[in-house]
Design a protein around this motif. Structure first.
Motif, PDB file in Angstrom:
ATOM      1  N   ALA A 136       0.829  -1.211   0.000  1.00 18.14           N
ATOM      2  CA  ALA A 136       0.000   0.000   0.000  1.00 18.14           C
ATOM      3  C   ALA A 136       0.863   1.260   0.000  1.00 18.14           C
ATOM      4  CB  ALA A 136      -0.935   0.001   1.213  1.00 18.14           C
ATOM      5  N   THR A 137       1.885   1.309   0.853  1.00 21.92           N
ATOM      6  CA  THR A 137       2.735   2.499   0.885  1.00 21.92           C
ATOM      7  C   THR A 137       3.583   2.590  -0.374  1.00 21.92           C
ATOM      8  OG1 THR A 137       4.411   1.336   2.190  1.00 21.92           O
ATOM      9  CG2 THR A 137       2.831   2.665   3.409  1.00 21.92           C
ATOM     10  N   GLU A 141       3.668   5.877  -2.694  1.00 20.46           N
ATOM     11  CA  GLU A 141       4.916   6.535  -3.113  1.00 20.46           C
ATOM     12  C   GLU A 141       5.017   6.576  -4.637  1.00 20.46           C
ATOM     13  OE1 GLU A 141       7.572   7.815  -1.145  1.00 20.46           O
ATOM     14  OE2 GLU A 141       7.759   6.575   0.648  1.00 20.46           O
ATOM     15  N   LEU A 144       2.910   9.469  -5.878  1.00 16.73           N
ATOM     16  CA  LEU A 144       3.608  10.748  -5.673  1.00 16.73           C
ATOM     17  C   LEU A 144       4.746  10.897  -6.670  1.00 16.73           C
ATOM     18  CD1 LEU A 144       3.735  11.007  -1.776  1.00 16.73           C
ATOM     19  CD2 LEU A 144       2.468  12.468  -3.341  1.00 16.73           C
ATOM     20  N   TYR A 166      -5.639  -0.027   0.429  1.00 18.01           N
ATOM     21  CA  TYR A 166      -4.656   0.634  -0.431  1.00 18.01           C
ATOM     22  C   TYR A 166      -5.162   2.010  -0.847  1.00 18.01           C
ATOM     23  CZ  TYR A 166      -1.703  -3.527  -1.073  1.00 18.01           C
ATOM     24  OH  TYR A 166      -0.842  -4.585  -0.883  1.00 18.01           O
ATOM     25  N   VAL A 169      -4.729   4.371   2.052  1.00 20.29           N
ATOM     26  CA  VAL A 169      -3.344   4.771   2.287  1.00 20.29           C
ATOM     27  C   VAL A 169      -2.902   5.787   1.240  1.00 20.29           C
ATOM     28  CG1 VAL A 169      -0.953   3.955   2.347  1.00 20.29           C
ATOM     29  CG2 VAL A 169      -2.747   2.649   3.493  1.00 20.29           C
ATOM     30  N   THR A 172      -4.270   9.094   2.200  1.00 22.45           N
ATOM     31  CA  THR A 172      -3.544   9.698   3.324  1.00 22.45           C
ATOM     32  C   THR A 172      -2.248  10.348   2.848  1.00 22.45           C
ATOM     33  OG1 THR A 172      -4.429   8.007   4.810  1.00 22.45           O
ATOM     34  CG2 THR A 172      -2.551   9.271   5.607  1.00 22.45           C
ATOM     35  N   TYR A 173      -1.515   9.645   2.015  1.00 20.17           N
ATOM     36  CA  TYR A 173      -0.244  10.180   1.528  1.00 20.17           C
ATOM     37  C   TYR A 173      -0.422  11.442   0.694  1.00 20.17           C
ATOM     38  CZ  TYR A 173       3.220   6.744   3.096  1.00 20.17           C
ATOM     39  OH  TYR A 173       4.080   5.993   3.849  1.00 20.17           O
ATOM     40  N   THR A 175      -2.729  13.743   1.214  1.00 23.26           N
ATOM     41  CA  THR A 175      -3.501  14.726   1.991  1.00 23.26           C
ATOM     42  C   THR A 175      -3.143  16.174   1.695  1.00 23.26           C
ATOM     43  OG1 THR A 175      -3.689  13.176   3.829  1.00 23.26           O
ATOM     44  CG2 THR A 175      -4.069  15.483   4.327  1.00 23.26           C
ATOM     45  N   SER A 176      -1.849  16.466   1.712  1.00 23.20           N
ATOM     46  CA  SER A 176      -1.465  17.876   1.634  1.00 23.20           C
ATOM     47  C   SER A 176      -1.222  18.380   0.238  1.00 23.20           C
ATOM     48  CB  SER A 176      -0.181  18.096   2.426  1.00 23.20           C
ATOM     49  OG  SER A 176      -0.302  17.507   3.668  1.00 23.20           O
ATOM     50  N   PHE A 177      -1.404  17.541  -0.737  1.00 26.74           N
ATOM     51  CA  PHE A 177      -1.082  17.960  -2.095  1.00 26.74           C
ATOM     52  C   PHE A 177      -2.344  18.171  -2.906  1.00 26.74           C
ATOM     53  CE2 PHE A 177       3.198  17.464  -1.153  1.00 26.74           C
ATOM     54  CZ  PHE A 177       3.433  16.233  -0.565  1.00 26.74           C
TER      55      PHE A 177
ATOM     56  N   PHE B 138       6.041  11.199   9.706  1.00 24.26           N
ATOM     57  CA  PHE B 138       5.085  11.612   8.682  1.00 24.26           C
ATOM     58  C   PHE B 138       3.688  11.641   9.263  1.00 24.26           C
ATOM     59  CE2 PHE B 138       3.068  12.251   4.792  1.00 24.26           C
ATOM     60  CZ  PHE B 138       2.247  11.207   4.428  1.00 24.26           C
ATOM     61  N   LEU B 142       1.377  14.976   9.810  1.00 19.87           N
ATOM     62  CA  LEU B 142       0.039  15.007   9.211  1.00 19.87           C
ATOM     63  C   LEU B 142      -1.032  15.289  10.256  1.00 19.87           C
ATOM     64  CD1 LEU B 142      -0.584  12.201   6.564  1.00 19.87           C
ATOM     65  CD2 LEU B 142      -0.521  14.660   6.230  1.00 19.87           C
ATOM     66  N   HIS B 145      -1.056  18.880  10.822  1.00 19.62           N
ATOM     67  CA  HIS B 145      -1.728  19.469   9.656  1.00 19.62           C
ATOM     68  C   HIS B 145      -3.239  19.383   9.812  1.00 19.62           C
ATOM     69  CE1 HIS B 145      -3.249  19.413   5.458  1.00 19.62           C
ATOM     70  NE2 HIS B 145      -2.271  20.263   5.235  1.00 19.62           N
ATOM     71  N   ALA B 176       4.277  16.157   4.113  1.00 14.26           N
ATOM     72  CA  ALA B 176       3.003  16.559   4.700  1.00 14.26           C
ATOM     73  C   ALA B 176       2.594  17.950   4.234  1.00 14.26           C
ATOM     74  CB  ALA B 176       3.104  16.526   6.224  1.00 14.26           C
ATOM     75  N   GLY B 177       3.365  18.510   3.306  1.00 17.25           N
ATOM     76  CA  GLY B 177       2.975  19.784   2.726  1.00 17.25           C
ATOM     77  C   GLY B 177       3.472  21.015   3.462  1.00 17.25           C
ATOM     78  N   ILE B 313      -6.264  10.801  10.898  1.00 17.17           N
ATOM     79  CA  ILE B 313      -5.713  11.219   9.602  1.00 17.17           C
ATOM     80  C   ILE B 313      -5.879  10.110   8.571  1.00 17.17           C
ATOM     81  CG2 ILE B 313      -3.995  12.829  10.492  1.00 17.17           C
ATOM     82  CD1 ILE B 313      -1.916  10.516  10.132  1.00 17.17           C
ATOM     83  N   GLN B 315      -5.328   5.881   7.357  1.00 14.66           N
ATOM     84  CA  GLN B 315      -4.371   4.785   7.462  1.00 14.66           C
ATOM     85  C   GLN B 315      -3.059   5.188   6.818  1.00 14.66           C
ATOM     86  OE1 GLN B 315      -7.476   1.259   6.465  1.00 14.66           O
ATOM     87  NE2 GLN B 315      -5.363   0.635   6.655  1.00 14.66           N
ATOM     88  N   VAL B 316      -1.954   4.861   7.476  1.00 14.36           N
ATOM     89  CA  VAL B 316      -0.658   5.142   6.853  1.00 14.36           C
ATOM     90  C   VAL B 316      -0.031   3.892   6.260  1.00 14.36           C
ATOM     91  CG1 VAL B 316      -0.173   7.227   8.176  1.00 14.36           C
ATOM     92  CG2 VAL B 316       0.560   5.007   9.073  1.00 14.36           C
ATOM     93  N   LYS B 317      -0.617   2.743   6.535  1.00 15.58           N
ATOM     94  CA  LYS B 317      -0.229   1.535   5.806  1.00 15.58           C
ATOM     95  C   LYS B 317      -1.412   0.593   5.891  1.00 15.58           C
ATOM     96  CE  LYS B 317       2.745  -1.722   7.414  1.00 15.58           C
ATOM     97  NZ  LYS B 317       1.943  -2.917   7.648  1.00 15.58           N
ATOM     98  N   ALA B 318      -1.359  -0.497   5.122  1.00 18.19           N
ATOM     99  CA  ALA B 318      -2.444  -1.473   5.212  1.00 18.19           C
ATOM    100  C   ALA B 318      -2.351  -2.181   6.555  1.00 18.19           C
ATOM    101  CB  ALA B 318      -2.344  -2.480   4.074  1.00 18.19           C
TER     102      ALA B 318
END
Lengths: 439, 475, 127
Positions: A136-137, A141, A144, A166, A169, A172-173, A175-177, B138, B142, B145, B176-177, B313, B315-318
């Motif tokens: 997922a990460t 990536e 991005l 997935y 995730v 989330t990655y 979010t800020s863009f 990260f 976030l 943020h 994170a911008g 915020i 999930q940051v991974k599965a």
């Protein structure tokens, strides 16, 4: 037992050498009112007691080997040859760190290079990095990476049929863009691209197990000036055309089922590969071949100037660790199974899944909804899948993922996964039990 | 040591290193047009695979074989009991999508570990989902943020970062911008308070602070720093990489830190694995707790479940985190206990100060203070000798070099962190080697310039590797 | 340290040297020595217009990566392909074969605002 070898006598000597009276003095920089005397935690116990406590917890979990297990959905019940943990658990691999001093890390570095090589061939890409945290990460990536490569374009096409975790995730990655994530249904070849599209993501296969060819979708993407990212099942790539040979620009995958245990969701292995043109935009560690002063072949981490420890806020990504040991396990797995073994694993999974689908498809009220699949397929059930799963659990069968766990508006769907670990009797028992439970 | 061939070079057609049972189902044909015709993977028999990887392992330095004082990495002993605990099939064979009622042991472990780490850090809530320290950073940034967004203050785009910070800090901010602004350190090695005050305005989102910092020094003004940043409307992120100096002695949450990550593969003894997998727990105070990544484990009556924090915020991974690593960290915490964790910090700090006392006469240490669990010395002992040369020569003495050229604010830096699991005699031997090397530097400098002499390979050409990258076997 | 007297410099070590109405741009000897062995150079496309002070690419060694800043505003008319294939040229001959880009200036007077050879020499002598 905190593994502290020094005795009180030795500590006294050390304090004398330093020139202080007590260890307390060494903490004098911490304001007194902020220091604590003890933590509200139980005292330490012996190894024997700790392991008993841990084992008691472990016993309360279901184990795939003690049931007829047909659940996949991002984590796969695959066979791990004994030599994989035996070799990976060697102290020299397990307790080494990131190979920043290459002369004393050739074991780790050569293993990374070998993993990169085998993974590259499997995914069909010229270069693969030393791994991300998980599939997922890696996908996040990759998105991005593609967005940054296509200046001026801020739309990414994601398949509706992408593993929901997935998709979360990736969101989330991002979010800020200022990136628009647009979902498309069905065949990626028919997705609608425009001049704002930086990339299309193709799930190969999708969450439902559906396999769409990549080639034409990649060509269309390129014609529209966009990149093609393929999120693939790496085992499937042993017998299905690789994403690379079909024109993918970036390939990501979850490497867990290549030699890593299920472990309740982690640590897993994010695989990411790309083309020569995009190498310098690729995040993550990477090992390269070189020579030493005496002309001997050796390996080093290279292209480090993309990474955070050099580029800092301008780094391609913040990623520091790779999944070293998980990557090593996959490397050993690929070396042991090799060309023939991996093909066998893949073909057996494919055959067993299709056999299961055939049997299930014949049960009145059940319909296999996935047209073309590898080892996972969606089944429409006559009663709520949750009820069926509960009934089958009593018989020691986990028939598949109850889809309403992720999609509450889809209560009558089951995602069934069959691997080389499922025997024919298990598959036939599954079909019989499903029929029983639907009455 | 001879060169070990690559798996592709050991490959012989027709060999296989593992067999499966014969298929017991009919064969089905693959879809036309999607059939793969070539698969270029090697073919090796099992014994060759075993010898190959065994021999490769023997080329590594590791904690199990050598003293490994990498500053900021906390290379403490990785207990074998952790491995024994993690090997239980109740963990290895547990699928992440097993029904919660069939995973109660796992969910309880997650919950208990969350609780223990909250107590150790002084925080209200924790999430174990981040897979590494940088991943935790990260997540934390976030969260800040998200909190700013809720306050309608996304104009606050600047994150302040000390010049001694680890590279992941600014890199995480970018992801994170945020934009970053560097705050210099003062002559005492701590954040320059005047510079901090000057930088605080209503465009500041917060500060990322490592305490002890990467010089191994405690930020004595931590409470004031937090107060000032809060007053200016910002948040304080704590980078917990150096927590090994503080367990049971100081709770970062009590000083005003809003959100913080720990590196479980540093402070909590999980193995480094040649570069991972780690685990980066993230913890927060009451204000930021709702934003934690999830799902997290919660206790409802007698049972445990997974829930998303109220304003997560996402999930940051599965799935739930590097669970296999978390099992090891939990085992360590049980064995060490609250009382033991204090002894960990005390002995880590004692060992570092002792080693510093042994070498600082020869290797200048720029800050005349007690250090915490690590210290930074300079390799500028003799003109013409660089830190790199000293590091490579240490290899010949059988030691893994310390961290070099970091932090960036000290020229020719050597960052040394012994950890509490090393004995006095190991520290004595290491100091002895460093002093011998200093002597060699003046009397026989070529021994350093050409080092290492006793490693599996000599110095490697990193320039060639970067100019003409060979990243894949091209047989 | 060699300092090309025909060129003028930014404090960040980029130089511009007039060549028939256009400018040749590269990095100074001091800069290449500090960077160490150059392993990769990223340069803009021909035709791109970039303002003075904006970045026009990056230059990397094994241990560092630096942005390259325009000493004068202009449009890129030529890019040194040889340097892309052999980055070591920057180390060997930064003012000659190791040039990076040539630009047609939009405001040639900007050249006069740069540090001349002697001022640049003082600037790096003081560092």
């Amino acid at each position: 037992m905190p593994f502290i070898p020094n005795t009180d006598a030795e500590r006294i000597e050390m304090l004398k050498t330093i020139g202080v009276e007590s260890v307390e003095e060494l903490f004098s920089d911490i304001p007194a009112h902020l220091r604590v005397q003890n933590l509200d935690l139980p005292d330490g116990v012996s190894e024997m007691e700790a392991l008993a406590a841990l084992d008691a917890l472990a016993e309360r979990n279901a184990q795939t080997t003690k049931m007829d297990w047909f659940v996949g959905a991002g984590a796969y019940n695959s066979y791990i040859p004994s030599l994989v943990p035996a070799l990976a658990s060697r102290g020299e691999f397990l307790t080494a760190y990131t190979p920043y001093q290459p002369e004393v890390s050739q074991g780790t570095l050569q293993a990374i290079f070998e993993y990169q090589s085998m993974a590259a061939k499997l995914l069909g890409m010229p270069v693969v990095n030393a791994s991300h945290y998980d599939g997922a990460t890696a996908l996040a990536e990759a998105v991005l990476m593609a967005w940054k490569a296509k200046e001026g374009r801020n739309k990414i096409l994601l398949p509706a049929d992408l593993h929901p975790e997935y998709a979360k995730v990736v969101a989330t990655y991002l979010t800020s863009f200022d990136i628009e994530l647009a979902r498309y249904e069905g065949d990626p070849e028919r997705a609608s691209l425009d001049e704002r599209t930086a990339a299309i993501v193709v799930a190969y296969p999708g969450f439902s197990g559906e396999v769409y060819p990549v080639e034409k979708a990649a060509a269309r993407a390129h014609a529209a000036g966009a990149l093609c990212i393929v999120q693939a099942d790496p085992v499937m790539c042993a017998i299905f055309k690789s994403p690379g040979e079909q024109g993918a620009d970036i390939v990501t995958a979850e490497g867990q089922s290549l030699g890593n245990p299920l472990n309740f969701g982690g640590p897993y292995l994010g695989m990411l590969g790309t083309t020569e043109a995009l190498i310098r935009r690729m995040p993550g560690r990477i090992a390269g071949e070189t020579k030493d002063k005496e002309g001997r072949r050796g390996f080093v981490l290279t292209l480090s100037t993309r990474e955070q420890h050099i580029r800092r806020e301008k780094a391609v990504s913040n990623i520091c660790s790779n999944q070293g040991l998980s990557m090593l396990q996959t490397c050993i797995y690929l070396a042991a199974l090799g060309k023939q073994g991996l093909r066998q694993v893949a073909k057996q999974s494919y055959d067993k899944a299709h056999y299961a689908a055939e049997l299930i498809g014949r049960i009145p009220g059940f319909r296999v909804a996935t047209k073309q699949f590898f080892r996972e397929f969606l089944v429409q059930t006559p009663k709520p899948a949750a009820d069926i799963a509960r009934a089958l659990a009593k018989k020691g069968i986990a028939p598949g993922l109850v889809v309403s766990r992720y999609f509450p508006d889809r209560p009558n769907e089951l995602l069934v996964c069959v691997t080389e670990m499922n025997s024919r009797p298990q598959i036939e028992r599954l079909a019989v039990a499903l029929k029983e439970a639907s009455k | 040591m001879r060169n070990e061939p690559l798996v592709y070079e050991l490959s012989r057609p027709g060999r296989i290193g593992c067999t499966l049972p014969r298929s017991d189902v009919p064969e089905y044909s693959l879809p036309e047009g999607l059939i793969r015709t070539e698969l270029d993977l090697p073919e090796l028999d099992e014994l060759t695979v075993v010898r190959h990887f065994t021999r490769l392992s023997q080329k590594n330095f590791s904690i199990d074989t050598e003293f490994y004082p990498l500053g900021s990495c906390t290379m403490k002993y990785n207990p074998k009991a952790n491995e024994a605990a993690a090997a239980h099939p109740g963990w290895k064979n547990l699928h992440p999508l097993a029904e919660p009622e069939h995973a109660q042991g796992a969910l309880e472990l997650l919950w208990r570990l969350q609780e223990a780490l909250q107590e150790i850090g002084g925080f209200a809530a924790a999430s174990l989902q981040p897979a590494a320290g940088a991943h935790g950073e990260f997540s934390g940034v976030l969260m800040i943020h998200a909190a700013l967004k809720d306050r309608g203050e996304l104009n606050r785009r600047k994150m302040l970062i000390p010049d001694s910070a680890h590279g992941t800090n600014p890199a995480s901010c970018t992801m994170a911008g945020f934009v970053t602004q560097t705050i210099p350190s003062g002559p005492d090695g701590n954040i320059d308070m005047a510079a901090l005050r000057a930088a605080l305005d209503d465009t500041v989102a917060g500060i990322m602070i490592t305490n002890p910092n990467t010089l191994g020094l405690f930020e004595t003004n931590i409470e004031e720093i937090c107060r000032l940043v809060h007053k200016a409307g910002g948040y304080v992120y704590g980078d917990g990489a150096n927590m090994n100096a503080l367990t049971g002695v100081f709770k970062p949450g009590s000083s005003g830190i809003d959100v913080m990550h720990f590196n479980l593969h540093k402070t909590f003894s999980t193995p480094h694995g040649g570069g991972g997998p780690g685990a980066g727990m993230i913890a927060a105070n009451e204000a930021l707790a709702p934003y934690l990544p999830g799902p997290v484990a919660v206790r409802r009556g007698e049972s445990y479940r997974l829930e998303m924090p109220a304003k997560s915020i996402g999930q940051v991974k599965a799935f739930y985190g590097n669970f296999g690593v978390l099992v090891r960290a939990y085992t360590y915490i049980l064995m060490t206990g609250g009382n033991g964790l204090r002894r960990v910090a005390e002995n880590a700090v004692l060992n570092a100060n002792y080693l510093k006392a042994l070498v600082e006469g020869v290797y200048p240490v720029p800050y005349k203070r007690h250090c915490m669990h690590e210290f930074v010395a300079k390799g500028t002992i003799v003109p013409g000798i660089h830190t790199l040369d000293i590091a490579k020569r240490l290899i010949d003495y059988g030691f893994h070099p310390p961290t070099i050229y970091f932090p960036l604010i000290v020229q020719e830096a050597l960052m040394i962190e012994p950890t509490e699991t090393e004995s006095k005699e190991t520290l004595d031997q290491y100091a002895d080697a460093m002093l011998k090397i200093a002597k060699e530097a003046s009397e026989q400098p070529e021994l350093l310039h050409d080092a290492p002499h006793n490693a599996p390979v000599a110095r490697l050409d990193e320039v060639m590797a970067a100019r003409c990258p060979i990243l894949c076997y091209r047989g | 340290m060699a300092i090309d007297k025909n060129a003028r410099y930014l404090e960040s070590h980029e130089y511009a040297r007039p060549e028939g109405g256009n400018f040749v741009i590269g990095i100074s000897d001091h800069a290449q020595a500090e960077l160490g062995d150059v392993v990769f150079v990223e340069l803009p496309a021909v035709g791109k217009t970039i303002a003075k002070g904006a970045t026009f690419g990056t230059i990397e060694s094994v241990k560092a990566a630096s942005d390259l800043y325009m000493p004068v505003s202009g449009t890129v008319i030529e890019v040194n392909e040889a340097v892309k294939n052999d980055p070591a040229l920057v180390n060997k001959d930064c003012f000659g074969a190791g040039w990076l880009i040539k630009v047609a200036p939009s405001n040639p007077a900007e050249f006069d605002t740069l540090l001349d050879a002697s001022a640049y020499g003082k600037a790096i002598g003081e560092e």
